[in-house]
Design a protein around this motif. Structure first.
Motif, PDB file in Angstrom:
ATOM      1  N   CYS A 189       7.113   8.183  -0.964  1.00 45.55           N
ATOM      2  CA  CYS A 189       7.095   6.696  -0.919  1.00 45.55           C
ATOM      3  C   CYS A 189       7.353   6.307   0.561  1.00 45.55           C
ATOM      4  N   CYS A 241       6.827   3.871  -7.220  1.00 42.20           N
ATOM      5  CA  CYS A 241       7.837   4.831  -6.918  1.00 42.20           C
ATOM      6  C   CYS A 241       9.011   4.465  -7.838  1.00 42.20           C
ATOM      7  N   HIS A 270       8.831   0.472  -5.273  1.00 40.80           N
ATOM      8  CA  HIS A 270       7.774   0.218  -4.307  1.00 40.80           C
ATOM      9  C   HIS A 270       6.456   0.579  -5.367  1.00 40.80           C
ATOM     10  N   CYS A 301      11.287   4.594   0.533  1.00 47.52           N
ATOM     11  CA  CYS A 301      12.521   5.402   0.484  1.00 47.52           C
ATOM     12  C   CYS A 301      12.253   6.897   0.474  1.00 47.52           C
ATOM     13  N   CYS A 314      12.633   3.434  -5.962  1.00 50.50           N
ATOM     14  CA  CYS A 314      12.955   2.063  -5.357  1.00 50.50           C
ATOM     15  C   CYS A 314      11.868   0.999  -5.817  1.00 50.50           C
TER      16      CYS A 314
HETATM   17 ZN    ZN Z   1      10.349   4.356  -2.890  1.00 54.28          ZN
END
Ligand code: ZN
Ligand code: ZN
Length: 510
Positions: A33, A52, A57, A36, A55
């Protein structure tokens, strides 16, 4: 079929196929990712995008580039690199060095496309294509979640509880449904179609005689008909596993999986192993050459039904004497398409049948087969039969002998409603296509009077050659040759036979 009937498919010139590399930029190993650094990435079923899990995303889906977009420009054989022939001695076991901790991670690509490093728990993926059929060009992500699929399956089975087998009713649960990526080929076809024949338009319908001797007659105008056009077919999808291609298998109800097509294949994205996380997948085990006949036959059926859209005035039908499809270009992409699958094995003495209820994980289209409690269905059909015989004496109706069949007709309608043995993908109507440069010839030949058939003799414009015969499947399930003999031989009036057939087909829908 009349004499002199001529039908052919001209394949594209036999040049070397153009292979388009579709895994450009794909990397094996860890995919992190960007926000993170986590490797725990999977599909967000609310929108079909990769996300992800640490986090949240979201990744923008990547499209495959380099394939021909304008199908009318397609020439020769074009294929994605994921659709090329399977190489028998491919080494299916890949060993990676984990880039986080340096440990060796082994992935058997025959069954897996991802593995976790035992030491640092990071995920390693196989994204570069290997010629064993396990990595397609594109994937269509799940965007129907498990809870929704469960509800669809429960709704489908709920409507078919009355005659369901008691053991099945007792054991039915959607807890163990599976998300499966099945392998398909997505095919685009650029072709030129040419149809020549005769068509009939009804000008009058009248009756002669009276009472039970009354008979219908028809007058019609006969025309010489020609249709010639360019045809661009996009996104025709066909199964590419041998197992699922067998639509008339006796031990499993594969046809219900076939029937949940079409998928919105135009939204397919470039393959990435993260899409498969949490789902199972089945490898492709056929090559393009094995699928060519199916695709050509289906393309021709699509051409015939496309022509039908320009033939509405020929309400008695069209009898083509010449049908030609000149294929100028064909484009093949290997794909994984998403299906939620419930399966139930019915064991009856030494006979086993695997019943499926399948949900298209893009459109929610649901089809299935529910095991029937035969003694109950036969019992109720028998009561319907008795009522039918009583009705025959009470009702004044030209075709009152039909009441004699009421029990059998009821049995057939219910059988098909529960087992859906006739369900299939109606590709001849559902596939996207574009027609250009249409040339029409409609030359009046003569007026015909006093015809006794309600449809044209030899009409063949609604024929579907790629269809597995409904009655053949039905009879193979029942082990008896009853469906056609009941429907056709007892009634020699074609309109009654088609009335019954229509109702049986309606009985199976929903
Ligand atoms: Zn992430
Ligand atoms: Zn590691």
């Amino acid at each position: 079929m009349q004499n002199g009937y001529n039908s052919n498919i001209i394949p594209p010139a036999n040049n070397e196929p153009t292979i388009i590399k579709t895994d450009v930029g794909s990397k094996n190993g860890q995919e992190k990712c960007p926000r993170c650094g986590s490797t725990d990435i999977s599909t967000n079923t609310n929108n079909g995008k990769l996300r992800c899990n640490f986090c949240r995303h979201e990744f923008e889906p990547e499209k495959v580039s380099g394939m021909v977009e304008d199908i009318s420009k397609l020439q020769g054989q074009v294929m994605g690199s994921g659709a090329t022939d399977i190489v028998a001695d491919t080494n299916e076991v890949l060993t990676f060095k984990c880039s986080s901790c340096g440990a060796e991670v082994v992935i058997d690509t025959a069954s897996l496309s991802q593995a976790r490093c035992h030491w640092c728990r990071n995920t390693l993926s196989v994204n570069e294509q290997i010629p064993n059929g396990s990595i397609p060009d594109v994937v269509l992500p799940f965007n129907i979640n498990k809870e929704t699929a469960k509800l669809e399956i429960e709704k489908f089975v709920g409507k078919r509880k009355f005659f369901a087998h008691p053991k099945f009713k007792e054991e039915f649960t959607t807890e163990n449904i599976m998300g499966v990526y099945f392998p398909y080929m997505i095919v685009d076809v650029n072709a030129h179609a040419n149809f020549i024949g005769e068509g009939e338009h009804q000008t009058r319908k009248y009756f002669r005689g009276s009472g039970s001797n009354q008979k219908a007659y028809f007058d019609a105008d006969l025309y010489h008909v020609e249709r010639e056009f360019d045809l661009a077919i996009s996104g025709l999808s066909v199964e590419s596993s041998l197992d699922k291609l067998n639509n008339i298998a006796l031990d499993k109800t594969n046809n219900v999986i076939n029937a949940i097509m079409p998928f919105d294949v135009e939204n397919s994205v470039k393959y990435n192993a993260n899409y498969l996380k949490g789902y199972t997948s089945e490898k492709r085990d056929t090559n393009i050459d094995q699928l060519r006949t199916i695709v050509d036959t289906e393309a021709k059926d699509i051409a015939r039904f496309t022509a039908n859209e320009t033939l509405k005035e020929y309400d008695r039908g069209v009898a083509w004497s010449n049908e030609q499809l000149n294929v100028k270009g064909q484009q093949w992409k290997a794909a994984y398409l998403p299906v939620w699958l419930y399966s139930y094995q019915q064991v009856n003495k030494d006979k086993k049948i695997l019943h499926y209820v399948a949900v298209n994980a893009r459109t929610k289209e649901t089809m299935g087969s529910v095991p029937i409690h035969m003694p109950k269905l036969i019992g109720v059909s028998f009561i319907v039969e008795i009522l039918g015989i009583i009705a025959m004496f009470l009702v004044d109706f030209d075709y009152s002998f039909l009441f004699l069949l009421s029990g059998i007709i009821y049995f057939l309608i219910m059988f098909i409603r529960y087992r859906n043995a006739n369900a299939r993908h109606t590709y001849e109507i559902d596939t996207k296509k574009n027609i250009t440069n249409l040339r029409k010839v409609d030359n009046f030949i003569k007026s015909e009077k006093g015809l006794t058939n309600s449809t044209m003799n030899g009409a063949n414009n609604k024929r579907v050659n790629g269809e597995t015969s409904t009655s053949k499947i039905f009879d193979s399930f029942t082990g008896q040759n009853i469906s056609n003999s009941v429907i056709n031989s007892v009634t020699n009036s074609s309109s009654i036979a088609s009335f019954i057939k229509d109702n049986i087909e309606k009985g199976g829908k929903e």
